[in-house]
Design an enzyme around this catalytic site. Structure first.
Site, short mmCIF file in Angstrom:
data_model
loop_
_atom_site.label_atom_id
_atom_site.label_comp_id
_atom_site.label_asym_id
_atom_site.label_seq_id
_atom_site.Cartn_x
_atom_site.Cartn_y
_atom_site.Cartn_z
N LYS A 180 0.85 -1.20 0.00
CA LYS A 180 0.00 0.00 0.00
C LYS A 180 0.89 1.25 0.00
CE LYS A 180 -3.47 -2.57 -0.29
NZ LYS A 180 -4.48 -3.19 0.56
C1 PLP Z 1 -5.53 -4.28 0.82
C2 PLP Z 1 -6.99 -4.14 0.77
C3 PLP Z 1 -7.81 -4.60 1.82
C4 PLP Z 1 -7.33 -5.45 2.95
O1 PLP Z 1 -6.26 -4.96 3.68
P1 PLP Z 1 -5.27 -5.98 4.43
O2 PLP Z 1 -4.40 -5.06 5.23
O3 PLP Z 1 -4.52 -6.71 3.38
O4 PLP Z 1 -6.08 -6.87 5.28
C5 PLP Z 1 -9.17 -4.34 1.74
N1 PLP Z 1 -9.71 -3.69 0.70
C6 PLP Z 1 -8.96 -3.25 -0.33
C7 PLP Z 1 -9.63 -2.52 -1.45
C8 PLP Z 1 -7.58 -3.48 -0.34
O5 PLP Z 1 -6.85 -3.05 -1.38
#
Ligand code: PLP
Length: 360
Positions: A180
Protein backbone atom coordinates in the site's frame (compact mmCIF):
# COMPACT_ATOMS: atom_id res chain seq x y z
CA UNK A 1 15.73 -4.21 -16.94
CA UNK A 2 13.60 -5.87 -14.26
CA UNK A 3 11.02 -3.52 -12.76
CA UNK A 4 8.67 -4.87 -10.07
CA UNK A 5 5.05 -3.76 -9.75
CA UNK A 6 5.68 -2.50 -6.20
CA UNK A 7 8.73 -1.74 -4.08
CA UNK A 8 8.00 -1.20 -0.37
CA UNK A 9 10.62 0.94 1.39
CA UNK A 10 11.88 0.43 4.95
CA UNK A 11 14.66 2.85 5.90
CA UNK A 12 17.08 3.27 8.80
CA UNK A 13 14.56 5.42 10.73
CA UNK A 14 11.93 2.67 10.67
CA UNK A 15 14.49 0.15 11.95
CA UNK A 16 15.60 2.47 14.75
CA UNK A 17 11.97 3.16 15.69
CA UNK A 18 11.28 -0.57 16.08
CA UNK A 19 14.40 -1.10 18.21
CA UNK A 20 13.33 1.77 20.46
CA UNK A 21 9.92 0.21 21.00
CA UNK A 22 11.46 -3.19 21.79
CA UNK A 23 13.82 -1.57 24.27
CA UNK A 24 10.91 0.30 25.90
CA UNK A 25 9.23 -3.00 26.80
CA UNK A 26 5.94 -2.07 25.11
CA UNK A 27 5.13 -5.32 23.33
CA UNK A 28 1.50 -4.72 22.33
CA UNK A 29 -0.66 -1.59 21.89
CA UNK A 30 0.72 1.37 23.82
CA UNK A 31 1.80 4.99 23.42
CA UNK A 32 3.02 4.60 19.83
CA UNK A 33 -0.36 3.32 18.67
CA UNK A 34 -2.10 6.31 20.29
CA UNK A 35 0.40 8.70 18.67
CA UNK A 36 0.01 7.08 15.24
CA UNK A 37 -3.79 7.18 15.46
CA UNK A 38 -3.75 10.91 16.22
CA UNK A 39 -1.25 11.68 13.45
CA UNK A 40 -2.99 9.60 10.77
CA UNK A 41 -6.44 11.01 11.64
CA UNK A 42 -5.07 14.58 11.64
CA UNK A 43 -3.42 14.05 8.25
CA UNK A 44 -6.82 13.18 6.77
CA UNK A 45 -8.78 15.76 8.77
CA UNK A 46 -10.78 13.13 10.66
CA UNK A 47 -11.63 13.37 14.36
CA UNK A 48 -10.75 9.83 15.47
CA UNK A 49 -8.36 7.09 14.37
CA UNK A 50 -8.61 3.52 15.66
CA UNK A 51 -5.65 1.35 14.64
CA UNK A 52 -6.13 -2.36 13.91
CA UNK A 53 -4.08 -5.44 13.09
CA UNK A 54 -4.71 -5.13 9.33
CA UNK A 55 -7.05 -3.62 6.76
CA UNK A 56 -9.42 -6.58 6.83
CA UNK A 57 -9.98 -6.31 10.59
CA UNK A 58 -10.44 -2.53 10.15
CA UNK A 59 -13.28 -3.27 7.71
CA UNK A 60 -14.78 -5.90 10.02
CA UNK A 61 -14.65 -3.55 13.02
CA UNK A 62 -16.31 -0.78 10.99
CA UNK A 63 -19.17 -3.14 10.03
CA UNK A 64 -19.65 -4.23 13.65
CA UNK A 65 -19.47 -0.69 15.05
CA UNK A 66 -22.49 0.17 12.87
CA UNK A 67 -24.36 -2.94 14.10
CA UNK A 68 -24.47 -4.41 10.60
CA UNK A 69 -25.63 -8.01 10.85
CA UNK A 70 -28.00 -10.74 9.66
CA UNK A 71 -30.88 -9.39 7.56
CA UNK A 72 -28.95 -6.26 6.52
CA UNK A 73 -27.72 -5.58 3.01
CA UNK A 74 -24.55 -3.66 2.25
CA UNK A 75 -24.05 -2.29 -1.26
CA UNK A 76 -20.46 -2.64 -2.50
CA UNK A 77 -18.60 -2.84 -5.81
CA UNK A 78 -17.57 -6.26 -7.14
CA UNK A 79 -14.50 -4.76 -8.79
CA UNK A 80 -12.26 -4.77 -5.70
CA UNK A 81 -10.13 -6.89 -3.44
CA UNK A 82 -12.08 -9.76 -1.86
CA UNK A 83 -11.95 -8.27 1.68
CA UNK A 84 -14.45 -5.59 0.56
CA UNK A 85 -17.04 -8.38 0.50
CA UNK A 86 -15.74 -10.83 3.11
CA UNK A 87 -16.07 -8.20 5.86
CA UNK A 88 -19.80 -8.00 5.08
CA UNK A 89 -20.15 -11.80 5.16
CA UNK A 90 -18.26 -11.95 8.47
CA UNK A 91 -21.15 -10.09 10.17
CA UNK A 92 -23.85 -12.33 8.70
CA UNK A 93 -25.08 -9.47 6.49
CA UNK A 94 -25.59 -9.78 2.73
CA UNK A 95 -23.26 -8.15 0.20
CA UNK A 96 -25.18 -6.61 -2.72
CA UNK A 97 -22.96 -5.89 -5.69
CA UNK A 98 -23.51 -2.85 -7.88
CA UNK A 99 -21.67 -1.93 -11.07
CA UNK A 100 -18.81 0.53 -11.54
CA UNK A 101 -18.41 3.72 -13.51
CA UNK A 102 -16.36 2.52 -16.52
CA UNK A 103 -14.21 5.68 -16.55
CA UNK A 104 -13.15 5.80 -12.88
CA UNK A 105 -13.59 2.05 -12.03
CA UNK A 106 -15.20 3.15 -8.73
CA UNK A 107 -18.71 2.19 -7.62
CA UNK A 108 -21.34 4.01 -9.72
CA UNK A 109 -23.64 6.18 -7.56
CA UNK A 110 -26.57 5.52 -9.96
CA UNK A 111 -26.04 1.75 -9.84
CA UNK A 112 -25.71 1.82 -6.06
CA UNK A 113 -28.90 3.85 -5.63
CA UNK A 114 -30.78 1.47 -7.94
CA UNK A 115 -29.69 -1.45 -5.72
CA UNK A 116 -31.28 -0.01 -2.55
CA UNK A 117 -34.02 -2.17 -0.97
CA UNK A 118 -35.86 -1.89 2.37
CA UNK A 119 -33.10 -4.08 3.85
CA UNK A 120 -30.21 -1.88 2.76
CA UNK A 121 -28.24 -0.66 5.76
CA UNK A 122 -25.05 0.78 4.26
CA UNK A 123 -23.17 1.67 1.10
CA UNK A 124 -19.42 1.16 0.95
CA UNK A 125 -17.63 2.58 -2.10
CA UNK A 126 -13.94 1.69 -2.60
CA UNK A 127 -11.37 4.36 -3.51
CA UNK A 128 -10.01 1.99 -6.10
CA UNK A 129 -6.38 2.37 -7.23
CA UNK A 130 -6.14 5.54 -5.07
CA UNK A 131 -8.89 7.57 -6.74
CA UNK A 132 -11.69 8.73 -4.41
CA UNK A 133 -15.16 7.45 -5.28
CA UNK A 134 -17.79 10.16 -5.85
CA UNK A 135 -18.28 10.79 -2.12
CA UNK A 136 -20.48 13.91 -2.34
CA UNK A 137 -22.99 11.90 -4.41
CA UNK A 138 -22.81 8.91 -2.05
CA UNK A 139 -23.29 11.19 0.93
CA UNK A 140 -26.43 12.69 -0.63
CA UNK A 141 -27.80 9.22 -1.47
CA UNK A 142 -27.16 7.94 2.06
CA UNK A 143 -28.80 10.99 3.63
CA UNK A 144 -31.82 10.69 1.37
CA UNK A 145 -32.36 6.99 2.16
CA UNK A 146 -31.18 7.00 5.79
CA UNK A 147 -28.18 4.74 5.16
CA UNK A 148 -24.77 4.39 6.76
CA UNK A 149 -21.89 5.58 4.57
CA UNK A 150 -18.68 3.55 4.80
CA UNK A 151 -15.43 3.89 2.85
CA UNK A 152 -13.02 1.13 1.87
CA UNK A 153 -10.01 3.45 1.82
CA UNK A 154 -7.41 0.64 1.85
CA UNK A 155 -5.86 2.06 -1.35
CA UNK A 156 -6.64 5.74 -0.76
CA UNK A 157 -4.12 7.21 1.76
CA UNK A 158 -4.22 10.99 1.37
CA UNK A 159 -6.43 11.06 -1.74
CA UNK A 160 -8.91 13.94 -1.83
CA UNK A 161 -11.80 15.70 -3.51
CA UNK A 162 -10.94 19.39 -3.49
CA UNK A 163 -9.34 20.04 -0.12
CA UNK A 164 -11.24 17.25 1.61
CA UNK A 165 -9.40 13.98 2.08
CA UNK A 166 -10.98 10.54 2.09
CA UNK A 167 -11.77 9.15 5.51
CA UNK A 168 -13.92 12.16 6.40
CA UNK A 169 -17.20 11.29 4.63
CA UNK A 170 -18.04 7.98 6.25
CA UNK A 171 -16.50 5.45 8.61
CA UNK A 172 -13.37 4.63 6.62
CA UNK A 173 -11.02 1.65 6.73
CA UNK A 174 -7.38 1.86 5.64
CA UNK A 175 -4.73 -0.82 5.15
CA UNK A 176 -0.98 -0.60 5.78
CA UNK A 177 -0.07 -3.83 3.99
CA UNK A 178 3.48 -3.61 2.53
CA UNK A 179 2.42 -2.78 -1.03
CA UNK A 180 0.00 0.00 0.00
CA UNK A 181 1.10 3.66 -0.26
CA UNK A 182 2.58 3.41 3.25
CA UNK A 183 3.11 0.40 5.48
CA UNK A 184 3.32 -0.76 9.09
CA UNK A 185 4.14 -4.33 7.85
CA UNK A 186 0.63 -5.61 8.66
CA UNK A 187 -1.76 -2.97 9.94
CA UNK A 188 -4.97 -1.04 9.44
CA UNK A 189 -6.92 1.93 10.76
CA UNK A 190 -10.51 3.13 10.91
CA UNK A 191 -11.18 6.87 10.73
CA UNK A 192 -14.44 8.43 11.88
CA UNK A 193 -15.81 11.81 12.97
CA UNK A 194 -18.41 10.10 15.20
CA UNK A 195 -17.52 9.89 18.92
CA UNK A 196 -19.84 6.95 19.65
CA UNK A 197 -18.61 4.92 16.67
CA UNK A 198 -15.02 5.58 17.76
CA UNK A 199 -15.84 4.35 21.27
CA UNK A 200 -17.40 1.17 19.89
CA UNK A 201 -14.47 0.59 17.53
CA UNK A 202 -12.05 0.77 20.46
CA UNK A 203 -14.07 -1.85 22.34
CA UNK A 204 -14.49 -4.17 19.33
CA UNK A 205 -10.74 -4.04 18.74
CA UNK A 206 -9.96 -5.20 22.27
CA UNK A 207 -12.35 -7.97 23.34
CA UNK A 208 -15.39 -5.70 23.74
CA UNK A 209 -14.11 -4.35 27.03
CA UNK A 210 -14.83 -0.85 28.30
CA UNK A 211 -12.90 -1.40 31.51
CA UNK A 212 -10.66 -4.39 32.05
CA UNK A 213 -12.54 -7.72 32.16
CA UNK A 214 -16.00 -6.10 31.75
CA UNK A 215 -17.28 -6.98 28.29
CA UNK A 216 -19.91 -4.60 26.94
CA UNK A 217 -20.08 -5.94 23.38
CA UNK A 218 -18.62 -8.92 21.52
CA UNK A 219 -15.13 -7.90 20.54
CA UNK A 220 -12.00 -9.61 19.27
CA UNK A 221 -8.27 -9.07 19.24
CA UNK A 222 -7.76 -6.68 16.33
CA UNK A 223 -4.97 -4.70 18.01
CA UNK A 224 -1.99 -3.09 16.31
CA UNK A 225 1.39 -3.39 18.04
CA UNK A 226 3.53 -0.42 19.07
CA UNK A 227 6.24 -1.74 16.74
CA UNK A 228 3.90 -1.47 13.76
CA UNK A 229 2.71 1.97 14.87
CA UNK A 230 6.30 3.22 15.22
CA UNK A 231 6.97 2.17 11.61
CA UNK A 232 3.71 3.84 10.58
CA UNK A 233 4.69 7.16 12.18
CA UNK A 234 7.93 7.26 10.18
CA UNK A 235 6.15 6.20 6.99
CA UNK A 236 3.41 8.81 7.46
CA UNK A 237 6.17 11.44 7.51
CA UNK A 238 7.34 10.15 4.14
CA UNK A 239 3.85 9.88 2.62
CA UNK A 240 3.54 13.45 1.19
CA UNK A 241 6.82 13.09 -0.76
CA UNK A 242 5.92 9.60 -1.89
CA UNK A 243 2.52 10.77 -3.09
CA UNK A 244 4.22 13.55 -5.10
CA UNK A 245 6.50 10.97 -6.72
CA UNK A 246 3.57 8.69 -7.56
CA UNK A 247 1.66 11.62 -9.08
CA UNK A 248 4.78 12.66 -11.03
CA UNK A 249 5.12 9.14 -12.42
CA UNK A 250 1.42 9.09 -13.24
CA UNK A 251 1.64 12.41 -15.09
CA UNK A 252 4.62 11.11 -17.07
CA UNK A 253 2.60 8.09 -18.18
CA UNK A 254 -0.41 10.29 -19.00
CA UNK A 255 1.80 12.15 -21.45
CA UNK A 256 3.74 9.22 -22.92
CA UNK A 257 1.36 6.28 -23.24
CA UNK A 258 -0.17 6.11 -26.70
CA UNK A 259 -2.43 3.15 -27.33
CA UNK A 260 -3.88 2.27 -23.92
CA UNK A 261 -6.57 4.20 -22.07
CA UNK A 262 -4.97 6.12 -19.18
CA UNK A 263 -6.72 6.77 -15.83
CA UNK A 264 -9.43 9.42 -15.77
CA UNK A 265 -9.14 11.87 -12.87
CA UNK A 266 -12.32 13.92 -12.39
CA UNK A 267 -11.85 17.70 -12.00
CA UNK A 268 -10.67 18.62 -8.50
CA UNK A 269 -9.83 15.03 -7.47
CA UNK A 270 -6.42 13.99 -6.14
CA UNK A 271 -5.55 10.51 -7.38
CA UNK A 272 -2.70 9.08 -5.26
CA UNK A 273 -1.92 6.33 -7.79
CA UNK A 274 -1.80 3.38 -5.44
CA UNK A 275 -1.98 1.69 -8.84
CA UNK A 276 -1.59 3.28 -12.24
CA UNK A 277 -4.08 1.22 -14.21
CA UNK A 278 -4.47 1.29 -17.97
CA UNK A 279 -6.98 -0.34 -20.27
CA UNK A 280 -6.44 -2.01 -23.63
CA UNK A 281 -8.73 -0.95 -26.48
CA UNK A 282 -11.63 -3.22 -27.55
CA UNK A 283 -10.32 -6.09 -29.67
CA UNK A 284 -6.85 -6.24 -28.07
CA UNK A 285 -6.19 -9.31 -25.97
CA UNK A 286 -5.02 -8.01 -22.60
CA UNK A 287 -3.39 -11.25 -21.41
CA UNK A 288 -1.11 -11.36 -24.46
CA UNK A 289 0.01 -7.79 -23.69
CA UNK A 290 0.70 -8.44 -19.99
CA UNK A 291 2.56 -11.66 -20.82
CA UNK A 292 4.83 -9.85 -23.26
CA UNK A 293 5.48 -7.00 -20.81
CA UNK A 294 6.39 -9.38 -18.00
CA UNK A 295 8.79 -11.15 -20.37
CA UNK A 296 10.38 -7.80 -21.18
CA UNK A 297 11.02 -7.14 -17.46
CA UNK A 298 8.07 -4.82 -16.83
CA UNK A 299 6.26 -6.10 -13.75
CA UNK A 300 2.60 -5.64 -14.60
CA UNK A 301 -0.39 -7.12 -12.74
CA UNK A 302 -4.11 -7.39 -13.16
CA UNK A 303 -6.17 -5.98 -10.27
CA UNK A 304 -8.54 -7.83 -10.34
CA UNK A 305 -8.84 -10.64 -12.87
CA UNK A 306 -12.11 -12.11 -11.52
CA UNK A 307 -14.88 -9.91 -10.08
CA UNK A 308 -15.91 -10.81 -6.54
CA UNK A 309 -19.43 -11.93 -7.51
CA UNK A 310 -17.86 -14.47 -9.92
CA UNK A 311 -15.60 -15.97 -7.24
CA UNK A 312 -16.35 -19.59 -6.26
CA UNK A 313 -17.38 -18.42 -2.77
CA UNK A 314 -20.27 -16.44 -4.25
CA UNK A 315 -21.12 -18.76 -7.12
CA UNK A 316 -21.84 -21.43 -4.47
CA UNK A 317 -24.21 -19.11 -2.58
CA UNK A 318 -27.85 -18.53 -3.33
CA UNK A 319 -28.68 -15.41 -5.27
CA UNK A 320 -25.36 -14.61 -6.95
CA UNK A 321 -25.31 -16.84 -10.06
CA UNK A 322 -27.72 -14.55 -11.85
CA UNK A 323 -25.88 -11.31 -10.98
CA UNK A 324 -24.46 -9.58 -14.05
CA UNK A 325 -22.39 -6.41 -13.88
CA UNK A 326 -21.44 -5.59 -17.47
CA UNK A 327 -18.96 -2.75 -16.79
CA UNK A 328 -17.22 -4.69 -14.01
CA UNK A 329 -16.97 -7.83 -16.11
CA UNK A 330 -15.62 -5.92 -19.11
CA UNK A 331 -13.05 -4.00 -17.03
CA UNK A 332 -11.65 -7.19 -15.48
CA UNK A 333 -10.79 -8.37 -19.00
CA UNK A 334 -9.15 -5.13 -20.16
CA UNK A 335 -7.24 -3.46 -17.31
CA UNK A 336 -3.71 -3.94 -16.08
CA UNK A 337 -1.53 -1.98 -13.65
CA UNK A 338 2.03 -0.85 -14.25
CA UNK A 339 4.93 0.17 -11.95
CA UNK A 340 4.27 3.61 -10.39
CA UNK A 341 6.02 3.25 -7.00
CA UNK A 342 7.83 6.34 -5.62
CA UNK A 343 11.42 5.20 -6.21
CA UNK A 344 10.83 4.37 -9.89
CA UNK A 345 13.64 6.11 -11.82
CA UNK A 346 13.22 8.34 -14.90
CA UNK A 347 14.97 5.66 -16.95
CA UNK A 348 12.70 2.91 -15.65
CA UNK A 349 9.46 4.76 -16.31
CA UNK A 350 10.64 5.72 -19.80
CA UNK A 351 11.36 2.03 -20.43
CA UNK A 352 7.91 1.04 -19.11
CA UNK A 353 6.20 3.56 -21.42
CA UNK A 354 8.27 2.48 -24.43
CA UNK A 355 7.51 -1.20 -23.85
CA UNK A 356 3.78 -0.58 -23.41
CA UNK A 357 3.63 1.47 -26.60
CA UNK A 358 5.44 -1.34 -28.40
CA UNK A 359 3.26 -4.11 -26.94
CA UNK A 360 -0.15 -2.80 -27.76
C1 PLP B 1 -5.53 -4.28 0.82
C2 PLP B 1 -6.99 -4.14 0.77
C3 PLP B 1 -7.81 -4.60 1.82
C4 PLP B 1 -7.33 -5.45 2.95
O1 PLP B 1 -6.26 -4.96 3.68
P1 PLP B 1 -5.27 -5.98 4.43
O2 PLP B 1 -4.40 -5.06 5.23
O3 PLP B 1 -4.52 -6.71 3.38
O4 PLP B 1 -6.08 -6.87 5.28
C5 PLP B 1 -9.17 -4.34 1.74
N1 PLP B 1 -9.71 -3.69 0.70
C6 PLP B 1 -8.96 -3.25 -0.33
C7 PLP B 1 -9.63 -2.52 -1.45
C8 PLP B 1 -7.58 -3.48 -0.34
O5 PLP B 1 -6.85 -3.05 -1.38
Amino acid sequence: MQIPIAKPFIGEEEKQAVIQVLSSGSLTSGPKVAEFEKAFAAYHGAKHGVATSNGTTALMAAMMAHDIGPGDEVIIPSFSFFATASCVLSTGATPVFADIDPDTYCLSPEAAEAAITPRTKAIMPVHLYGLPADMPRFQAICEKHGLVLLEDAAQGHGSAIGERRVGTWGTASFSFYPTKNMTTTEGGMVLTNDDEIARKLRMIRAQGMNTQYYHEVVGYNFRMTDMAAAIGLVQLGRLPDWTCSRVGNGNFYNQHLESVKTPKVPEGYTHVYHQYTVRVPDGVERDAVTKRLNERGVGVRVYYPLPIHKQPVFQQRDGYKSVTLPETEKATLQVFSIPVFPSLTDEERAYVAQEINAAC
